[in-house]
Design a protein around this motif. Structure first.
Motif, PDB file in Angstrom:
ATOM      1  N   PRO A 177       0.825  -1.211   0.000  1.00 31.61           N
ATOM      2  CA  PRO A 177       0.000   0.000   0.000  1.00 31.61           C
ATOM      3  C   PRO A 177       0.860   1.262   0.000  1.00 31.61           C
ATOM      4  N   GLY A 178       0.217   2.392  -0.207  1.00 38.92           N
ATOM      5  CA  GLY A 178       0.923   3.664  -0.105  1.00 38.92           C
ATOM      6  C   GLY A 178       1.698   4.009  -1.364  1.00 38.92           C
ATOM      7  N   SER A 179       2.136   5.266  -1.425  1.00 36.18           N
ATOM      8  CA  SER A 179       2.825   5.772  -2.613  1.00 36.18           C
ATOM      9  C   SER A 179       4.325   5.500  -2.593  1.00 36.18           C
ATOM     10  N   GLY A 180       4.921   5.397  -1.411  1.00 34.56           N
ATOM     11  CA  GLY A 180       6.365   5.232  -1.316  1.00 34.56           C
ATOM     12  C   GLY A 180       7.144   6.505  -1.571  1.00 34.56           C
ATOM     13  N   ASP A 181       6.466   7.645  -1.536  1.00 39.63           N
ATOM     14  CA  ASP A 181       7.147   8.907  -1.840  1.00 39.63           C
ATOM     15  C   ASP A 181       8.262   9.226  -0.855  1.00 39.63           C
ATOM     16  N   GLU A 182       8.194   8.634   0.320  1.00 36.38           N
ATOM     17  CA  GLU A 182       9.184   8.943   1.349  1.00 36.38           C
ATOM     18  C   GLU A 182      10.512   8.222   1.130  1.00 36.38           C
ATOM     19  N   PHE A 183      10.577   7.280   0.175  1.00 33.11           N
ATOM     20  CA  PHE A 183      11.779   6.488  -0.042  1.00 33.11           C
ATOM     21  C   PHE A 183      12.724   7.157  -1.030  1.00 33.11           C
ATOM     22  N   ASN A 184      14.027   6.872  -0.878  1.00 30.32           N
ATOM     23  CA  ASN A 184      14.966   7.258  -1.915  1.00 30.32           C
ATOM     24  C   ASN A 184      14.862   6.266  -3.071  1.00 30.32           C
ATOM     25  N   THR A 185      15.665   6.462  -4.104  1.00 31.07           N
ATOM     26  CA  THR A 185      15.517   5.658  -5.321  1.00 31.07           C
ATOM     27  C   THR A 185      15.694   4.174  -5.062  1.00 31.07           C
ATOM     28  N   GLU A 186      16.751   3.787  -4.387  1.00 31.09           N
ATOM     29  CA  GLU A 186      17.011   2.372  -4.154  1.00 31.09           C
ATOM     30  C   GLU A 186      15.946   1.754  -3.255  1.00 31.09           C
ATOM     31  N   GLY A 187      15.550   2.494  -2.224  1.00 35.14           N
ATOM     32  CA  GLY A 187      14.509   1.988  -1.338  1.00 35.14           C
ATOM     33  C   GLY A 187      13.188   1.806  -2.048  1.00 35.14           C
ATOM     34  N   TYR A 188      12.850   2.757  -2.943  1.00 29.34           N
ATOM     35  CA  TYR A 188      11.593   2.642  -3.680  1.00 29.34           C
ATOM     36  C   TYR A 188      11.631   1.461  -4.641  1.00 29.34           C
ATOM     37  N   LYS A 189      12.764   1.227  -5.270  1.00 23.26           N
ATOM     38  CA  LYS A 189      12.888   0.099  -6.192  1.00 23.26           C
ATOM     39  C   LYS A 189      12.640  -1.231  -5.480  1.00 23.26           C
ATOM     40  N   GLU A 190      13.095  -1.355  -4.258  1.00 17.02           N
ATOM     41  CA  GLU A 190      12.983  -2.622  -3.540  1.00 17.02           C
ATOM     42  C   GLU A 190      11.609  -2.832  -2.906  1.00 17.02           C
ATOM     43  N   ARG A 191      10.895  -1.764  -2.561  1.00 17.46           N
ATOM     44  CA  ARG A 191       9.672  -1.904  -1.761  1.00 17.46           C
ATOM     45  C   ARG A 191       8.514  -2.542  -2.522  1.00 17.46           C
ATOM     46  N   ASN A 192       8.513  -2.456  -3.831  1.00 14.53           N
ATOM     47  CA  ASN A 192       7.335  -2.841  -4.604  1.00 14.53           C
ATOM     48  C   ASN A 192       7.481  -4.161  -5.354  1.00 14.53           C
ATOM     49  N   ASN A 193       8.363  -5.040  -4.903  1.00 13.84           N
ATOM     50  CA  ASN A 193       8.568  -6.297  -5.613  1.00 13.84           C
ATOM     51  C   ASN A 193       7.476  -7.335  -5.341  1.00 13.84           C
ATOM     52  N   GLY A 194       6.725  -7.195  -4.257  1.00 12.23           N
ATOM     53  CA  GLY A 194       5.741  -8.207  -3.892  1.00 12.23           C
ATOM     54  C   GLY A 194       4.502  -8.166  -4.774  1.00 12.23           C
ATOM     55  N   ALA A 195       3.978  -9.354  -5.116  1.00  6.17           N
ATOM     56  CA  ALA A 195       2.762  -9.440  -5.924  1.00  6.17           C
ATOM     57  C   ALA A 195       2.173 -10.839  -5.850  1.00  6.17           C
ATOM     58  N   ILE A 196       0.886 -10.955  -6.155  1.00 11.03           N
ATOM     59  CA  ILE A 196       0.216 -12.229  -6.369  1.00 11.03           C
ATOM     60  C   ILE A 196       0.024 -12.373  -7.876  1.00 11.03           C
ATOM     61  N   HIS A 197       0.581 -13.434  -8.457  1.00 10.68           N
ATOM     62  CA  HIS A 197       0.611 -13.613  -9.901  1.00 10.68           C
ATOM     63  C   HIS A 197      -0.379 -14.682 -10.357  1.00 10.68           C
ATOM     64  N   LEU A 198      -0.985 -14.460 -11.516  1.00 10.29           N
ATOM     65  CA  LEU A 198      -1.629 -15.561 -12.221  1.00 10.29           C
ATOM     66  C   LEU A 198      -0.552 -16.506 -12.754  1.00 10.29           C
ATOM     67  N   HIS A 199      -0.922 -17.779 -12.960  1.00  3.44           N
ATOM     68  CA  HIS A 199       0.002 -18.658 -13.662  1.00  3.44           C
ATOM     69  C   HIS A 199       0.208 -18.096 -15.065  1.00  3.44           C
ATOM     70  N   PRO A 200       1.428 -18.126 -15.607  1.00  2.00           N
ATOM     71  CA  PRO A 200       1.663 -17.556 -16.928  1.00  2.00           C
ATOM     72  C   PRO A 200       0.736 -18.094 -18.018  1.00  2.00           C
ATOM     73  N   GLU A 201       0.385 -19.369 -17.972  1.00  3.38           N
ATOM     74  CA  GLU A 201      -0.523 -19.904 -18.987  1.00  3.38           C
ATOM     75  C   GLU A 201      -1.919 -19.291 -18.851  1.00  3.38           C
ATOM     76  N   THR A 202      -2.376 -19.112 -17.614  1.00  2.00           N
ATOM     77  CA  THR A 202      -3.669 -18.466 -17.386  1.00  2.00           C
ATOM     78  C   THR A 202      -3.635 -17.022 -17.861  1.00  2.00           C
ATOM     79  N   ALA A 203      -2.542 -16.332 -17.553  1.00  2.00           N
ATOM     80  CA  ALA A 203      -2.396 -14.942 -17.985  1.00  2.00           C
ATOM     81  C   ALA A 203      -2.440 -14.843 -19.498  1.00  2.00           C
ATOM     82  N   ARG A 204      -1.740 -15.718 -20.168  1.00  2.00           N
ATOM     83  CA  ARG A 204      -1.717 -15.663 -21.628  1.00  2.00           C
ATOM     84  C   ARG A 204      -3.101 -15.945 -22.218  1.00  2.00           C
ATOM     85  N   GLY A 205      -3.838 -16.853 -21.606  1.00  2.00           N
ATOM     86  CA  GLY A 205      -5.201 -17.105 -22.078  1.00  2.00           C
ATOM     87  C   GLY A 205      -6.083 -15.879 -21.964  1.00  2.00           C
ATOM     88  N   ARG A 206      -5.966 -15.160 -20.846  1.00  2.00           N
ATOM     89  CA  ARG A 206      -6.772 -13.954 -20.664  1.00  2.00           C
ATOM     90  C   ARG A 206      -6.339 -12.843 -21.610  1.00  2.00           C
TER      91      ARG A 206
END
Length: 273
Positions: A177-206
């Protein structure tokens, strides 16, 4: 049709440093995943009635494995004559995006950024835009409609808010959550790596299904896809976060009559604060 590609918005791209940069442990796998999503889109567009495709590798480091690309496509990679947006001309009917990420500062977006992770916000005539919005504006100035976009959920929301009628497909959802505006460049790059992914085959079908819908709708009535408008003179403001020993700053620039020259050109008459 021009198909703009990027890597960060593809299903299965787990983080930045391992998947989307040369030397990363899974960089070549990442290129394959992007290329397969692009192929799925081409299959869908063709099924919907489209018959000519130029695929632009829009990832800075390179993201398309052109040896695996659908044979119906032509492949474009710069440098470009003039500037990055000079790839556009009025002969294109439509633009689509594959693997697109959300703009900088977007909550619940994976690997969100605008150009690079040092940007806090980028506005054109007061409207906040990311990489998607910049190209959509340039295309619209030539009458080219934005019809389809695939990427993370935050990007899909961003695209639908900017371009009325655009067809979107979400292949993953960021966790931070949040904008991350308070982070410097390196910190901002690292903070947003988390995600819930579809399986690639499911994604391609959609993606295949969504691309076909977009093409059929476009052929039926292209005015279902609004043109994103901005009026001259064109002014941009880019707010940068601190980066290493470099302090945060703001850049302002303008062009009297061409948004393409403003966004892709040299920073003439720029003001830095």
């Amino acid at each position: 049709m021009l198909i703009m590609t990027d890597m960060e918005g593809v299903a299965g791209m787990i983080n930045h440093d391992d998947w989307v940069v040369p030397g990363g442990r899974y960089y070549e796998d990442g290129k394959k995943l992007l290329t397969m999503e692009t192929n799925a889109a081409i299959e869908g567009f063709a099924a919907g009635g489209a018959n000519e495709f130029i695929v632009v590798d829009g990832h800075g480091y390179g993201g398309i494995n052109h040896l695996l690309l659908d044979a119906r496509a032509r492949f474009m990679r710069g440098p470009y004559h003039g500037n990055y947006y000079s790839m556009l001309d009025a002969s294109f009917d439509a633009i689509a995006w594959i693997g697109q990420h959300a703009k900088a500062g977007t909550p619940f977006a994976q690997m969100a950024h605008t150009g690079w992770f040092n940007v806090i916000d980028y506005t054109i005539n007061g409207t906040s835009v990311g990489e998607f919005g910049q190209l959509a504006l340039c295309g619209a100035s030539l009458g080219i409609r934005s019809i389809f976009g695939a990427g993370d959920e935050a990007f899909a929301i961003e695209a639908a808010a900017l371009v009325e009628g655009i067809e979107t497909v979400s292949v993953k959802r960021g966790l931070m959550p949040g904008s991350g505006d308070e982070f410097n460049t390196e910190g901002y790059k690292e903070r947003n790596n988390g995600a819930i992914h579809l399986h690639p085959e499911t994604a391609r079908g959609r993606i295949r299904e969504g691309a076909e819908r977009a093409a059929r709708r476009f052929i039926e009535n292209r005015e279902q896809f609004a043109l994103l408008r901005a009026k001259a003179p064109f002014r941009r403001e880019i707010r940068f976060r601190s980066d290493g020993t470099k302090a945060a700053y703001t850049l302002r620039d303008e062009h009297p009559d061409s948004i393409i020259r403003l966004l892709g050109g040299k920073l003439v008459n720029a003001h830095i604060q």
